[in-house]
Design a protein around this motif. Structure first.
Motif, PDB file in Angstrom:
ATOM      1  N   LEU A  55       0.769  -1.167   0.042  1.00 11.90           N
ATOM      2  CA  LEU A  55       0.070  -0.069  -0.068  1.00 11.90           C
ATOM      3  C   LEU A  55       0.916   1.388  -0.079  1.00 11.90           C
ATOM      4  O   LEU A  55       1.989   1.183   0.392  1.00 11.90           O
ATOM      5  N   ASP A  56       0.294   2.363  -0.551  1.00 17.68           N
ATOM      6  CA  ASP A  56       1.118   3.582  -0.720  1.00 17.68           C
ATOM      7  C   ASP A  56       1.222   4.112   0.816  1.00 17.68           C
ATOM      8  O   ASP A  56       2.342   4.703   1.115  1.00 17.68           O
ATOM      9  N   ARG A  57       0.236   3.535   1.779  1.00 19.56           N
ATOM     10  CA  ARG A  57       0.371   4.029   3.124  1.00 19.56           C
ATOM     11  C   ARG A  57       0.371   2.838   3.854  1.00 19.56           C
ATOM     12  O   ARG A  57      -0.867   2.383   4.103  1.00 19.56           O
ATOM     13  N   PRO A  58       1.384   1.985   4.199  1.00 18.21           N
ATOM     14  CA  PRO A  58       1.467   0.734   4.872  1.00 18.21           C
ATOM     15  C   PRO A  58       0.764   0.693   5.932  1.00 18.21           C
ATOM     16  O   PRO A  58       0.071  -0.416   6.451  1.00 18.21           O
ATOM     17  N   GLU A  98      11.425   5.561  13.652  1.00 22.00           N
ATOM     18  CA  GLU A  98      12.915   5.846  13.558  1.00 22.00           C
ATOM     19  C   GLU A  98      13.550   5.020  12.386  1.00 22.00           C
ATOM     20  O   GLU A  98      13.329   3.804  12.236  1.00 22.00           O
ATOM     21  N   PRO A  99      14.168   5.661  11.464  1.00 27.90           N
ATOM     22  CA  PRO A  99      15.004   4.921  10.630  1.00 27.90           C
ATOM     23  C   PRO A  99      15.910   3.864  10.736  1.00 27.90           C
ATOM     24  O   PRO A  99      16.571   3.956  11.971  1.00 27.90           O
ATOM     25  N   TYR A 100      15.988   2.789  10.198  1.00 28.22           N
ATOM     26  CA  TYR A 100      16.667   1.692  10.497  1.00 28.22           C
ATOM     27  C   TYR A 100      18.199   1.966  10.154  1.00 28.22           C
ATOM     28  O   TYR A 100      18.805   3.120   9.450  1.00 28.22           O
ATOM     29  N   ALA A 101      19.313   1.251  10.530  1.00 30.88           N
ATOM     30  CA  ALA A 101      20.571   1.541  10.355  1.00 30.88           C
ATOM     31  C   ALA A 101      20.818   1.542   9.062  1.00 30.88           C
ATOM     32  O   ALA A 101      21.741   2.488   8.312  1.00 30.88           O
ATOM     33  N   PHE A 102      20.310   0.816   8.046  1.00 33.62           N
ATOM     34  CA  PHE A 102      20.711   0.530   6.660  1.00 33.62           C
ATOM     35  C   PHE A 102      20.123   1.954   5.992  1.00 33.62           C
ATOM     36  O   PHE A 102      20.527   2.221   4.949  1.00 33.62           O
ATOM     37  N   GLU A 103      19.286   2.772   6.513  1.00 33.68           N
ATOM     38  CA  GLU A 103      18.541   4.019   5.923  1.00 33.68           C
ATOM     39  C   GLU A 103      19.513   4.832   6.257  1.00 33.68           C
ATOM     40  O   GLU A 103      19.423   6.031   5.400  1.00 33.68           O
ATOM     41  N   VAL A 142       6.258  -0.346  13.814  1.00 31.68           N
ATOM     42  CA  VAL A 142       7.362   0.319  14.344  1.00 31.68           C
ATOM     43  C   VAL A 142       8.292   1.451  13.243  1.00 31.68           C
ATOM     44  O   VAL A 142       8.933   2.120  13.677  1.00 31.68           O
ATOM     45  N   ARG A 143       8.031   0.897  12.036  1.00 30.20           N
ATOM     46  CA  ARG A 143       8.570   1.738  10.908  1.00 30.20           C
ATOM     47  C   ARG A 143       7.779   1.536   9.648  1.00 30.20           C
ATOM     48  O   ARG A 143       7.360   0.532   9.246  1.00 30.20           O
ATOM     49  N   SER A 144       7.576   2.719   9.163  1.00 34.23           N
ATOM     50  CA  SER A 144       6.941   2.635   7.755  1.00 34.23           C
ATOM     51  C   SER A 144       7.539   3.903   7.065  1.00 34.23           C
ATOM     52  O   SER A 144       7.593   4.955   7.497  1.00 34.23           O
ATOM     53  N   LEU A 145       7.606   3.597   5.632  1.00 29.77           N
ATOM     54  CA  LEU A 145       8.000   4.501   4.819  1.00 29.77           C
ATOM     55  C   LEU A 145       7.680   4.378   3.405  1.00 29.77           C
ATOM     56  O   LEU A 145       7.578   3.045   2.886  1.00 29.77           O
ATOM     57  N   SER A 146       7.074   5.182   2.652  1.00 23.55           N
ATOM     58  CA  SER A 146       6.493   5.223   1.290  1.00 23.55           C
ATOM     59  C   SER A 146       6.834   6.497   0.740  1.00 23.55           C
ATOM     60  O   SER A 146       6.415   7.574   1.284  1.00 23.55           O
ATOM     61  N   LEU A 147       7.362   6.350  -0.485  1.00 20.02           N
ATOM     62  CA  LEU A 147       7.868   7.796  -1.184  1.00 20.02           C
ATOM     63  C   LEU A 147       8.115   7.524  -2.495  1.00 20.02           C
ATOM     64  O   LEU A 147       8.425   6.303  -3.204  1.00 20.02           O
ATOM     65  N   PHE A 151       8.300   0.298   2.289  1.00 14.46           N
ATOM     66  CA  PHE A 151       8.461  -0.811   3.265  1.00 14.46           C
ATOM     67  C   PHE A 151       7.806  -0.435   4.605  1.00 14.46           C
ATOM     68  O   PHE A 151       7.969   0.568   5.088  1.00 14.46           O
ATOM     69  N   ALA A 152       7.575  -1.574   5.364  1.00 12.81           N
ATOM     70  CA  ALA A 152       7.244  -1.516   6.809  1.00 12.81           C
ATOM     71  C   ALA A 152       7.460  -2.654   7.533  1.00 12.81           C
ATOM     72  O   ALA A 152       7.504  -3.692   7.174  1.00 12.81           O
ATOM     73  N   VAL A 153       7.351  -2.368   8.938  1.00  9.39           N
ATOM     74  CA  VAL A 153       7.811  -3.465   9.707  1.00  9.39           C
ATOM     75  C   VAL A 153       6.826  -3.236  11.188  1.00  9.39           C
ATOM     76  O   VAL A 153       6.534  -2.177  11.403  1.00  9.39           O
ATOM     77  N   TRP A 154       6.119  -4.172  11.454  1.00  4.74           N
ATOM     78  CA  TRP A 154       5.236  -4.421  12.738  1.00  4.74           C
ATOM     79  C   TRP A 154       5.762  -5.409  13.380  1.00  4.74           C
ATOM     80  O   TRP A 154       6.305  -6.521  13.253  1.00  4.74           O
ATOM     81  N   GLU A 155       5.668  -5.249  14.772  1.00  6.03           N
ATOM     82  CA  GLU A 155       6.324  -6.054  15.751  1.00  6.03           C
ATOM     83  C   GLU A 155       5.118  -6.124  16.992  1.00  6.03           C
ATOM     84  O   GLU A 155       4.696  -5.143  17.501  1.00  6.03           O
ATOM     85  N   ASN A 156       4.713  -7.413  16.838  1.00  6.85           N
ATOM     86  CA  ASN A 156       3.604  -7.833  17.837  1.00  6.85           C
ATOM     87  C   ASN A 156       2.254  -7.018  17.633  1.00  6.85           C
ATOM     88  O   ASN A 156       1.877  -6.562  18.733  1.00  6.85           O
TER      89      ASN A 156
END
Length: 230
Positions: A79-82, A138-143, A121-126, A112-117
């Protein structure tokens, strides 16, 4: 670049070890997961594929069930807005880590987006045309090198009047980094020594047709990124 992806996975923690150790999953169990993903839809087996097909055609779902993890490929699941991912999908993997990854090279779009439980916790769409549609957590280290300006899009010397690229980096460059970090493989570029071999991850393929009018959920595809169906 010709990179396209439409991936949604859930796992007991890091997805990458499960993909590295992937074995062929049970077709009946895989079909049951597809039916839970698209309740009320017509689902029919349509052969097999592998994970190197990361952007299946419209109406096609690819799936594998692994010990401690499940992975689905379907354009309707990114989705454009995860953050708007339907709740019933998160409930499929209650207590697990959910990961979404989508990109489309025609419009330089990435999400990309990540959910924990169950918590996002992180979502980016651009994309360069749509700007930043969502930037949560918060951006991940790879970002971080990308946001710090270490990977700018250099202007083409042959175009004197070219406008500066509207983002501090190319979304597909970061998309490959995110795919490697979260799923363990990349579509373009050189694999890392411990990368997942996507051709070794077998996927069951299903054709998922139109839903009955009484179905409780309609698969949504936002158009704000300018994505197209090819």
């Amino acid at each position: 670049m010709g990179a396209k992806s439409a991936l949604l996975a859930f796992a007991d923690g890091d997805l990458r070890p499960a993909l590295r150790a992937a074995t062929r999953s049970d077709q009946a169990e895989s079909e049951a997961l597809v039916r839970k993903t698209f309740p009320g839809y017509d689902v029919k087996p349509a052969g097999d594929s592998t994970l190197d097909v990361t952007y299946p055609p419209d109406g096609i779902t690819q799936v594998t069930l692994l010990p401690g993890a499940a992975l689905l490929c379907d354009r309707r699941l990114v989705l454009d807005r995860p953050s708007e991912l339907p709740a019933h999908l998160l409930q499929l993997g209650t207590g697990r880590r959910f990961v979404m990854h989508g990109m489309h090279s025609v419009v330089d779009w990435l999400c990309f987006a990540v959910w924990e439980n169950g918590t996002l916790v992180r979502s980016l769409s651009l994309s360069p045309d749509g700007g930043i549609a969502e930037n949560i957590g918060e951006p991940y280290a790879f970002e971080r090198p990308y946001w710090a300006g270490h990977h700018p899009v250099e202007p083409d010397a042959e175009w004197e009047d070219e406008e500066p690229y509207p983002l501090p980096f190319h979304p597909l460059d970061l998309g490959e980094e995110a795919l490697q970090a979260l799923f363990g493989f990349a579509i373009e570029g050189f694999p890392e020594p411990d990368s997942v071999d996507p051709t070794s991850v077998e996927m069951h393929t299903f054709r998922v047709g139109d839903e009955p009018a009484a179905s409780g959920w309609s698969a949504r595809r936002s158009s704000s990124s300018g994505r197209i169906g090819t």
